[in-house]
Design a protein around this motif. Structure first.
Motif, PDB file in Angstrom:
ATOM      1  N   VAL A 129     -26.725 -11.751  19.645  1.00  0.00           N
ATOM      2  CA  VAL A 129     -25.599 -11.731  20.096  1.00  0.00           C
ATOM      3  C   VAL A 129     -24.557 -11.033  18.915  1.00  0.00           C
ATOM      4  O   VAL A 129     -23.844 -10.192  19.089  1.00  0.00           O
ATOM      5  N   MET A 130     -24.826 -11.642  17.736  1.00  0.00           N
ATOM      6  CA  MET A 130     -24.164 -11.061  16.597  1.00  0.00           C
ATOM      7  C   MET A 130     -24.509  -9.571  16.230  1.00  0.00           C
ATOM      8  O   MET A 130     -23.648  -8.944  15.888  1.00  0.00           O
ATOM      9  N   CYS A 131     -25.911  -9.317  16.322  1.00  0.00           N
ATOM     10  CA  CYS A 131     -26.189  -7.995  16.108  1.00  0.00           C
ATOM     11  C   CYS A 131     -25.796  -7.054  17.257  1.00  0.00           C
ATOM     12  O   CYS A 131     -25.261  -5.943  16.970  1.00  0.00           O
ATOM     13  N   ALA A 132     -25.678  -7.334  18.526  1.00  0.00           N
ATOM     14  CA  ALA A 132     -24.920  -6.654  19.568  1.00  0.00           C
ATOM     15  C   ALA A 132     -23.366  -6.480  19.114  1.00  0.00           C
ATOM     16  O   ALA A 132     -22.915  -5.073  19.331  1.00  0.00           O
ATOM     17  N   LEU A 133     -22.824  -7.370  18.609  1.00  0.00           N
ATOM     18  CA  LEU A 133     -21.520  -7.306  18.331  1.00  0.00           C
ATOM     19  C   LEU A 133     -21.171  -6.386  16.991  1.00  0.00           C
ATOM     20  O   LEU A 133     -20.151  -5.568  16.965  1.00  0.00           O
ATOM     21  N   GLN A 134     -22.033  -6.583  16.184  1.00  0.00           N
ATOM     22  CA  GLN A 134     -21.931  -5.806  15.084  1.00  0.00           C
ATOM     23  C   GLN A 134     -22.344  -4.136  15.207  1.00  0.00           C
ATOM     24  O   GLN A 134     -21.609  -3.385  14.591  1.00  0.00           O
ATOM     25  N   ASP A 135     -23.228  -4.131  15.950  1.00  0.00           N
ATOM     26  CA  ASP A 135     -23.439  -2.720  16.495  1.00  0.00           C
ATOM     27  C   ASP A 135     -22.141  -2.121  17.131  1.00  0.00           C
ATOM     28  O   ASP A 135     -22.075  -0.747  16.869  1.00  0.00           O
ATOM     29  N   LEU A 136     -21.418  -2.900  18.044  1.00  0.00           N
ATOM     30  CA  LEU A 136     -20.262  -2.519  18.536  1.00  0.00           C
ATOM     31  C   LEU A 136     -19.207  -2.051  17.525  1.00  0.00           C
ATOM     32  O   LEU A 136     -18.498  -0.935  17.699  1.00  0.00           O
ATOM     33  N   ARG A 137     -18.937  -2.756  16.538  1.00  0.00           N
ATOM     34  CA  ARG A 137     -18.052  -2.587  15.731  1.00  0.00           C
ATOM     35  C   ARG A 137     -18.226  -1.501  14.873  1.00  0.00           C
ATOM     36  O   ARG A 137     -17.655  -0.728  14.358  1.00  0.00           O
ATOM     37  N   LEU A 138     -19.887  -1.074  14.548  1.00  0.00           N
ATOM     38  CA  LEU A 138     -20.158   0.095  13.624  1.00  0.00           C
ATOM     39  C   LEU A 138     -19.711   1.274  14.542  1.00  0.00           C
ATOM     40  O   LEU A 138     -19.528   2.216  13.714  1.00  0.00           O
ATOM     41  N   ARG A 139     -19.942   1.161  15.768  1.00  0.00           N
ATOM     42  CA  ARG A 139     -19.519   2.301  16.492  1.00  0.00           C
ATOM     43  C   ARG A 139     -18.135   2.507  16.870  1.00  0.00           C
ATOM     44  O   ARG A 139     -17.738   3.935  17.043  1.00  0.00           O
ATOM     45  N   ARG A 140     -17.411   1.393  16.852  1.00  0.00           N
ATOM     46  CA  ARG A 140     -16.073   1.620  17.303  1.00  0.00           C
ATOM     47  C   ARG A 140     -14.981   1.483  15.957  1.00  0.00           C
ATOM     48  O   ARG A 140     -14.128   2.238  15.861  1.00  0.00           O
ATOM     49  N   ALA A 141     -15.460   0.674  15.079  1.00  0.00           N
ATOM     50  CA  ALA A 141     -14.475   0.715  14.137  1.00  0.00           C
ATOM     51  C   ALA A 141     -15.321   0.144  12.983  1.00  0.00           C
ATOM     52  O   ALA A 141     -15.446  -1.110  12.522  1.00  0.00           O
ATOM     53  N   PRO A 142     -15.959   1.209  12.195  1.00  0.00           N
ATOM     54  CA  PRO A 142     -16.879   0.846  11.210  1.00  0.00           C
ATOM     55  C   PRO A 142     -16.247   0.109   9.920  1.00  0.00           C
ATOM     56  O   PRO A 142     -16.936  -0.544   9.300  1.00  0.00           O
ATOM     57  N   TRP A 152     -29.697  -5.082   9.978  1.00  0.00           N
ATOM     58  CA  TRP A 152     -30.955  -4.861   9.889  1.00  0.00           C
ATOM     59  C   TRP A 152     -31.377  -6.403   9.654  1.00  0.00           C
ATOM     60  O   TRP A 152     -32.596  -6.783  10.366  1.00  0.00           O
ATOM     61  N   SER A 153     -30.698  -7.262   8.949  1.00  0.00           N
ATOM     62  CA  SER A 153     -31.130  -8.650   8.949  1.00  0.00           C
ATOM     63  C   SER A 153     -30.882  -9.323  10.077  1.00  0.00           C
ATOM     64  O   SER A 153     -31.827 -10.211  10.450  1.00  0.00           O
ATOM     65  N   LEU A 154     -29.720  -8.985  10.861  1.00  0.00           N
ATOM     66  CA  LEU A 154     -29.917  -9.721  12.171  1.00  0.00           C
ATOM     67  C   LEU A 154     -30.747  -9.331  13.341  1.00  0.00           C
ATOM     68  O   LEU A 154     -31.235 -10.239  13.849  1.00  0.00           O
ATOM     69  N   ARG A 155     -31.230  -8.027  13.275  1.00  0.00           N
ATOM     70  CA  ARG A 155     -32.325  -7.542  14.158  1.00  0.00           C
ATOM     71  C   ARG A 155     -33.483  -8.216  13.864  1.00  0.00           C
ATOM     72  O   ARG A 155     -34.223  -8.446  14.675  1.00  0.00           O
TER      73      ARG A 155
END
Length: 250
Positions: A129-142, A152-155
């Motif tokens: 869940v943390m990985c999915a939210l971090q990925d979302l932040r990277l694409r919307r608000a880096p 990569w650590s979360l993944r």
């Protein structure tokens, strides 16, 4: 009881491993075919619906195993393995079984598998869940993702723990079906504990099937749904009208 039943059950477990271990798909497929042969020798060829289901599932799994070296066909391979799993579950329901008690070894395997599953999934789902939210932040608000944990650590945490949790859940579900199989003569029923575990396992399977395509909130939602269903089976279902030995009353 003919050897068809344990062979089919073991085949289902190995096919579940085949989602990310190629040898599991091959061994599970041959167990399916062996179970079909054992059932045919005991009752005659094509004497019931279990034999065609096992034959079709085994052949589909063998075909899926040959696609392991073709990464671009990974969705097709996973689809074939999932279809083989469903055919195996159908065959288990169609095969006859005598009533037997729950052996101490099976009880230890069943309880131990789910203990490992809950421990691993608690970490894996949280990291996922943390990985999915971090990925979302990277694409919307880096700029907001700088303070978060490295993707990569979360993944890495997610993949390792989810795989262990999925394998343990498969083993726990399979051993539970084996007990219900022998005691009630039917491995599947509309029991709240069985249904919630089966739906949770199917949700995890769907996550692995769509692993390359799911991102952001849908990925987090699917993981939370799977974990919630399994957690309900542990904490909520015993209070409902269940045939499981862990049932509780008010």
């Amino acid at each position: 009881m003919t050897p068809a039943s344990p062979l089919a059950l073991l085949g289902v477990l190995l096919l579940a491993l085949g989602l990310f271990w190629p040898r599991g798909a091959g061994w599970g497929a041959w167990l399916y075919l062996g179970a079909a042969l054992a059932d045919a020798l005991a009752k005659g060829p094509f004497s019931g619906p279990a034999q065609p289901a096992l034959l079709l599932g085994g052949l589909l799994a063998l075909r899926g195993e040959t696609l392991w070296q073709r990464p671009w066909l990974a969705p097709l391979r996973r689809y074939l393995l999932l279809l083989s799993l469903l055919l195996g579950l159908f065959a288990l329901k169609a095969l006859p079984h005598p009533r037997e008690g729950l052996s101490p070894w099976l009880a230890l395997l069943h309880g131990g598998a789910f203990l490992v599953a809950y421990l691993a999934l608690s970490v894996g789902v949280g990291a996922g869940v943390m990985c999915a939210l971090q990925d979302l932040r990277l694409r919307r608000a880096p700029e907001k993702a700088v303070k978060g944990a490295p993707l990569w650590s979360l993944r890495r945490l997610e993949r390792g723990y989810l795989r262990v949790g999925y394998l343990a859940t498969t083993l726990g579900l399979g051993s539970g079906m084996a007990w219900a199989f022998g005691y009630f003569g039917n491995p599947l029923s509309l029991d709240p504990k069985e249904v919630s575990v089966l739906l949770g396992w199917l949700s995890l399977t769907l996550h692995f099937l769509l692993e390359e395509r799911l991102r952001g909130l849908p990925r987090a939602g699917l993981l939370l749904l799977a974990y919630g269903l399994l957690l309900f089976a542990f904490l909520g279902a015993p209070f409902l009208a269940s045939r499981h030995p862990s049932r509780l009353g008010f």
